[in-house]
Every structure is written in C-alpha cells, then in structure tokens.
Design an enzyme around this catalytic site. Structure first.
Site, PDB file in Angstrom:
ATOM      1  CG  ASP A  20     -47.481  40.556  38.644  1.00  0.00           C
ATOM      2  OD1 ASP A  20     -47.984  40.659  39.770  1.00  0.00           O
ATOM      3  OD2 ASP A  20     -46.248  40.603  38.443  1.00  0.00           O
TER       4      ASP A  20
ATOM      5  CG  HIS B 134     -48.548  48.476  39.628  1.00  0.00           C
ATOM      6  ND1 HIS B 134     -49.190  47.370  40.171  1.00  0.00           N
ATOM      7  CD2 HIS B 134     -47.298  48.048  39.296  1.00  0.00           C
ATOM      8  CE1 HIS B 134     -48.366  46.344  40.176  1.00  0.00           C
ATOM      9  NE2 HIS B 134     -47.211  46.720  39.648  1.00  0.00           N
TER      10      HIS B 134
ATOM     11  CD  GLU C 146     -42.944  39.823  46.198  1.00  0.00           C
ATOM     12  OE1 GLU C 146     -44.063  39.268  46.147  1.00  0.00           O
ATOM     13  OE2 GLU C 146     -42.671  40.881  45.590  1.00  0.00           O
ATOM     14  CG  ASN C 147     -36.911  37.584  46.585  1.00  0.00           C
ATOM     15  OD1 ASN C 147     -37.967  37.055  46.258  1.00  0.00           O
ATOM     16  ND2 ASN C 147     -35.937  37.816  45.719  1.00  0.00           N
ATOM     17  CB  ALA C 148     -35.413  43.194  47.359  1.00  0.00           C
TER      18      ALA C 148
ATOM     19  CE  LYS D 118     -43.994  43.579  46.811  1.00  0.00           C
ATOM     20  NZ  LYS D 118     -43.592  43.386  45.395  1.00  0.00           N
TER      21      LYS D 118
ATOM     22  CD  GLU E 289     -43.591  47.625  47.130  1.00  0.00           C
ATOM     23  OE1 GLU E 289     -42.734  46.717  47.087  1.00  0.00           O
ATOM     24  OE2 GLU E 289     -43.297  48.821  47.286  1.00  0.00           O
TER      25      GLU E 289
END
Length: 673
Positions: free
Chosen positions: A279, A319, A606-608, A520, A412
C-alpha cells in the site's frame, strides 16, 4: 418490456379490477397497487374497448376520441406493469423462502429451471447441465411406473462393510408391500412400513437405492470420487501475492525496521509466493505539503522485493487506515487536507445528522477546486503521475506487475456507509452518505432534470447505522425503496459512485498506460436474502432483488480494461449471526463473479482479514477454481492478506504452504490435517 406489452388486453376482468383499485389508490403508492386489489367480485359494468378494439374505436370517432383511446392504452400498460411487478415480488419471496428455510443453493437470479432442478436433486434425482434427469440407481423395469420416493443414506465405512452379495440379493422388489388400489400419483407419498424376509424384522426402512442395494463397485467409485474432491493437482496455476503488513513505513516515509521487513520478505520467498502487494499511502507520501511527495521508504522496501526476485503490486491508497482492527497503526489523510476540512467540512462524506467521515474525500468534489486550487480528480492524478515518474526504472524492468487504484473507503469501490467510527456494528444496514453540500447540489440538479424538484433530498425513513431492514419504512418489504422517488434516489446515488470510478480510472489509465489496473470490489453479503438488499444500497450498489446493480459498474470497468479484485468470503459458514442477518456470501459471490466473467472482465480475489484454517483455505481455492464451470474460468491471481506480519509467528506456515501449492496446482489438498 416487450413481453409485458404483448400481454395487454389478455384478461378484461382483471383489468377492470385493477382500474377500480387505481382510482382508489394514492398516487404515491402506485408502485404497490397490486397489493390492494380487491378479492370480491366487482359489479357488472360496460366493458371499454381494449387493445386493437380501442384503436379501431378511436379511428371512427374523431380526434378527441383518439386521444382518449391513447390515454386508455397508457393506463393499460401501467396496469400490466403493476401486475408483472406483483408476480415478480411473489417469485422473489418464494425463492427467498427456499433459500432461507430449505437451504436450496439457488442462484441469485434463479429461473424456473433452477428451481425445478433444485427440487429434483432434493428428491434424489440427478439433473445434468443439459436438462437430462434420471435417478442415481434406476428401479427395475416393472416398477418404473411407480414413483416410489427414496431417501439416500450417506456412505460410510460401516455401511460399506455391511454391503455383501447376500444383502444385495435380499434387496428384491418382492419385499415392497404396495397396495394395488393406490393410484400412481398417490404413490409419491407412500411410506414403506416394514419388511419380513426370512423372519427378520427391520425397524428402519431400506429404500430401493439405499446403500445396502448398491453394487460394491459403485460404492467404491463413489468413495473414490469423494476422496478427490479437494485434489487440485494439474489445475491451472493461479499466482499468489501476499500483502505486506501496514506500519512498516512511518509518517515520515521511513522504513521502521529494515531487517525485520527483509526477514518477512524472505519468509514469503521460502513459501514460493509469486509476489507481494504494498500500500502506497497518500497520507504519508503527500502528508505535509501539497505536491511535495516523499518516496524514500518505499524505495528501500521495493529494493528488498527486487533482491528476492518477487513481483510487485502497488496500491494507490487514497483512504485513511486505522480503527479497531489496526492495532496502534494510524494513517490519516494528508495533514494539509485535514486543515482544509476544518474550514470546509463538506469535502468529506456526511451522514443525515451532519456527521463527517474523514476516511476518504467525497466524490462530490471530484470536479470542485477546493483543494488549494485543485479538484479531487487532479489531486489523485498528480499523485499517480509522481509515482510513475519516481519508479520508472521498476516499470521498465517489469518488477511492478500491476497498480491498484483506491476508489473509496478501505480502498474499495463503495461509500463509507458502514463505518465503525460512526458507531456501525455488523449487521447494521448503514446510512446513506450524501449530505455534504456538493453531493446535495448534484442531487438537486438531477431532481430538476427529472422534473420533480421536491425529490432533491435523501430519504427520511431509512433508519440508522445499526437498523434492520424491517425496522425502516424505506428498506422493509414493499418499502419506499421501490417507489418512484426511491428508484430515482437510488439510481442517482449509485450513478455518483460509477461516475467517480469512471473519472479516476480515465486518468489512471493515462498515468500508467499499459500497466495492469486493478479495482477492488467489496462483498456486502448481509441482508442479501431480503428483497431490498439494504446494506448494498447504502454502499452504492443498486442491487435489490429485481435489479442487477453490478452490471453498470462492470461496464465501466470493462471500458477501462480493468481487472476486478473481489473480496472472497468463507462459504458454508453457519451461525446465528449469519441467520439473523439473512446473509448469503455464496449467492452474492455467484452473482458478482458470473456478471464480471460474462462481460469479459479479468477477475482476481483477495481474502478477508481473519486467518483461515485448512477448510477455510480450501474454500478460497474452490472459489478461485470453480469445479463445475463449463467455461473453465478461474481467477487470474489471488492476494492473501494478514493483519499481523508473517514473521511474528501468528500464522500456521504448513497450512499456508498447502494453500499456495493448491493454488499453483501442485498438490492434492485433503481437508484432513
């Protein structure tokens, strides 16, 4: 709508009833007129001409009569629409009941064929994709005309041991006591009481195609097929990227623990991952002064990625990061932006009570010069262009394989409608975030163009962050979300989200040219089994039961050749919280993935955040490589994220190793540890 219009004039009796109801109905509730149709027989009255008869009558009685006939035809069309909407509402409730109370795995947009197939499979039939339907073990020919219901017993080791040639010979049709006086139709509900063979009394019934009546080779074939359900050997390779944990770079863009970061990247290399995701935080890089960018810490971090020869995906994170699940790490928006926000709080999303949410900038300022003379779109573009210039060497050598563009809260594509800092808790429906003055001005313009200036306001009966749909007048069954005003407002709200994505992606493709762009999309799965899909509506996806809210979003992504990254949730999770929230992760995922694939989009996953056990890992693999997809579609890559650095020993490396190898198609992954 052509099919609806073709039905005009089919039933004069129903039309007269609907006409009487319309005259009694308030104009605000015209969308639900069908709910108030009287059940008593109306008084006889003269029939007015319908359809072609009305046209002929208009042609013979002059211009005034022709205008009246046209008006009647328009009314008839509206009544037909109401009847069709009523039929769809009934169908929707039936499907919701089958999913909720019968555990039927019906698709999100199920049709009659899906329902029939699900019912047939529930009754023990095999239904192939082309519609061919038959029993797993057909009965003898002389009993084929009698549809005896059977319940298949599960295969087990004990049942296999008990299955012998003698037991197979004992399972003959002669032991079935069927009353010949019964009609074939009534045999659907026949209960076979008991059998007495060689003086043996059986208290439990052995149906025709139970385990004891199957051949041994058939049993072994079924067991072998069950053993290989989780075998992904030879399946397509899906590259796996692991997300570098946040907090490795401080607010002055310095790498905090270079050796620790190097060790973490070394761990990832030993697991044979394909690359890492980093990121790039706007609040750090342009944190202190506008258009003053600091990249030094990221240059050091990318050096470790290059050293271990891993691929790199970067996220343009516009964000804020921080909250209950982020530990001590807090990455706010740039300080100079926060200073502007103190004077002009409308640059942030605002809820109905006027509370500001500083997670990200409102897209109401995308084209407003309120950021020191720049618009929101220009600020995003300058940041992306600075990154592209700074790391031109990494693009040239192919180290950076893709760039993800943050388009909303949590990076997102969504409104910050369910923010924990605002008091939201799962499974609340959230709140609309459109009360800053810039989005309100946009709503006023849209209402005026529609010719209804009084629609220039948000709904006043949509509840609060933690409300349930049935507690509100807007989201409840037959609520205002499906009224004329409700449809107008939700369309505008969703379109504002789509326009923001379109504007930012237009400049992103210009800044990064031929580099892969990723967006995303969240998985808002709670209240998915309700008709309104309230949580999706507040997040910006106009996706109630009778509408596909993801199609217009995906059309914009296709326009810019974007890769869709979808948040993967664990399937087959049962619990009180899922039941109370009428959540359906599998139904939502089915709709999103198929809608994206049908439009030719490249899809990734992508996983949580929570760490997964073996079963959870395999659930993600099965989602990435659908077994029953006739088109052999699968994810293009998968991003694994963990909230805590891998080097701290909070993850089971053997489990993650199995997950990566199964994604690569290198190993047979059994669910048994």
């Amino acid at each position: 709508m052509s099919s609806i219009n073709n039905s005009v004039g089919d039933d004069h009796h129903i039309n007269n009833i609907a006409d009487n109801a319309l005259r009694r109905q308030h104009p605000r509730d015209l969308d639900h007129t069908s709910d108030y149709l009287p059940t008593s027989q109306p008084q006889p009255q003269a029939r007015r001409p319908r359809g072609f008869a009305a046209t002929a009558a208009a042609a013979t009685t002059g211009p005034s009569a022709g205008a009246k006939g046209k008006k009647e035809r328009e009314k008839e069309k509206e009544r037909t629409k109401l009847r069709e909407r009523h039929r769809r509402a009934i169908t929707s409730r039936m499907l919701a009941g089958l999913r909720q109370y019968g555990n039927f795995p019906l698709p999100a947009r199920a049709d009659m064929n899906d329902v029939l197939a699900a019912l047939a499979r529930e009754a023990g039939w095999v239904v192939e994709t082309d519609g061919t339907t038959y029993r797993q073990s057909p009965p003898p020919s002389h009993l084929a005309a009698f549809p005896v219901r059977s319940v298949e017993s599960p295969l087990s080791a004990s049942s296999l041991r008990n299955c012998s040639v003698k037991a197979t010979m004992d399972c003959q049709p002669s032991v079935l006591r069927i009353d010949e006086s019964l009609s074939p139709a009534s045999l659907d509900s026949v209960v076979i009481a008991e059998r007495d063979t060689k003086s043996e009394k059986y208290t439990s019934v052995s149906p025709i195609n139970s385990v004891e009546c199957l051949e041994a080779d058939q049993l072994m074939q079924d067991i072998r097929s069950g053993e290989h359900e989780s075998d992904f050997t030879g399946t397509p390779k899906i590259p796996v990227y692991v997300k570098i944990s946040n907090g490795v770079i401080n607010n002055f863009c310095q790498l905090i623990d270079p050796e620790g970061v190097r060790q973490e990247v070394s761990h990832l290399k030993s697991l044979n991952v394909d690359g890492v995701v980093v990121d790039c935080w706007w609040g750090i890089i342009e944190g202190w002064s506008p258009q003053k960018y600091m990249w030094s810490g990221y240059r050091d971090l990318f050096g470790f990625v290059r050293e271990f020869k891993l691929k790199l995906q970067v996220v343009m994170a516009f964000h804020e990061y921080g909250g209950n699940d982020s530990g001590d790490t807090l990455i706010p928006l740039p300080q100079w932006v926060m200073e502007i926000g103190k004077e002009n709080g409308d640059i942030f999303f605002t809820d109905r009570e006027g509370r500001r949410n500083t997670e990200c900038l409102s897209w109401g300022i995308d084209k407003e010069r309120v950021l020191n003379g720049r618009t929101g779109i220009e600020v995003y573009f300058d940041f992306m262009r600075s990154f592209r210039t700074e790391f031109d060497d990494l693009f040239a050598e192919g180290l950076i394989s893709a760039v993800e563009i943050g388009l909303g809260a949590s990076g997102e594509l969504k409104y910050p409608s369910f923010s924990e800092r605002m008091g939201w808790r799962y499974p609340g429906i959230g709140e609309f975030q459109c009360y800053d003055k810039y989005l309100q001005q946009s709503l006023c313009r849209a209402a005026k163009l529609r010719g209804h200036s009084f629609w220039a306001k948000g709904p006043d009966n949509a509840g609060e962050y933690n409300s349930r749909p049935n507690e509100t007048g807007f989201f409840c069954e037959r609520g205002d979300y499906d009224s004329y005003y409700g449809r107008f407002f939700l369309h505008w709200y969703a379109q504002s989200l789509i326009d923001h994505a379109d504007n930012v992606l237009s400049l992103a493709t210009l800044a990064f040219e031929e580099t892969k762009i990723i967006v995303k999309v969240p998985a808002v799965h709670w209240w998915y089994k309700t008709t309104s899909h309230a949580a999706e509506l507040t997040a910006g996806f106009y996706n109630p039961t009778n509408q596909d809210g993801y199609s217009p979003v995906f059309e914009v992504l296709r326009k810019h050749s974007v890769t869709l990254k979808f948040v993967c949730l664990r399937f087959h999770v049962s619990g009180q919280e899922y039941d109370e929230a009428l959540a359906d992760p599998e139904g939502l995922s089915w709709q999103v993935l198929n809608s994206a694939w049908d439009r030719g989009l490249t899809v990734a996953g992508e996983n949580a955040l929570p760490c997964y056990d073996r079963e959870g890992y395999m659930s993600m693999v099965e989602m990435a490589k659908p077994r029953n997809d006739p088109d052999r579609r699968h994810f293009s890559f998968f991003v694994y994220q963990q909230p805590i650095p891998l080097g701290q020993g909070t993850i089971c490396f053997p489990e993650l190793d199995y997950f990566i190898k199964s994604m690569h198609g290198e190993i047979a992954c059994d669910l048994v540890p």
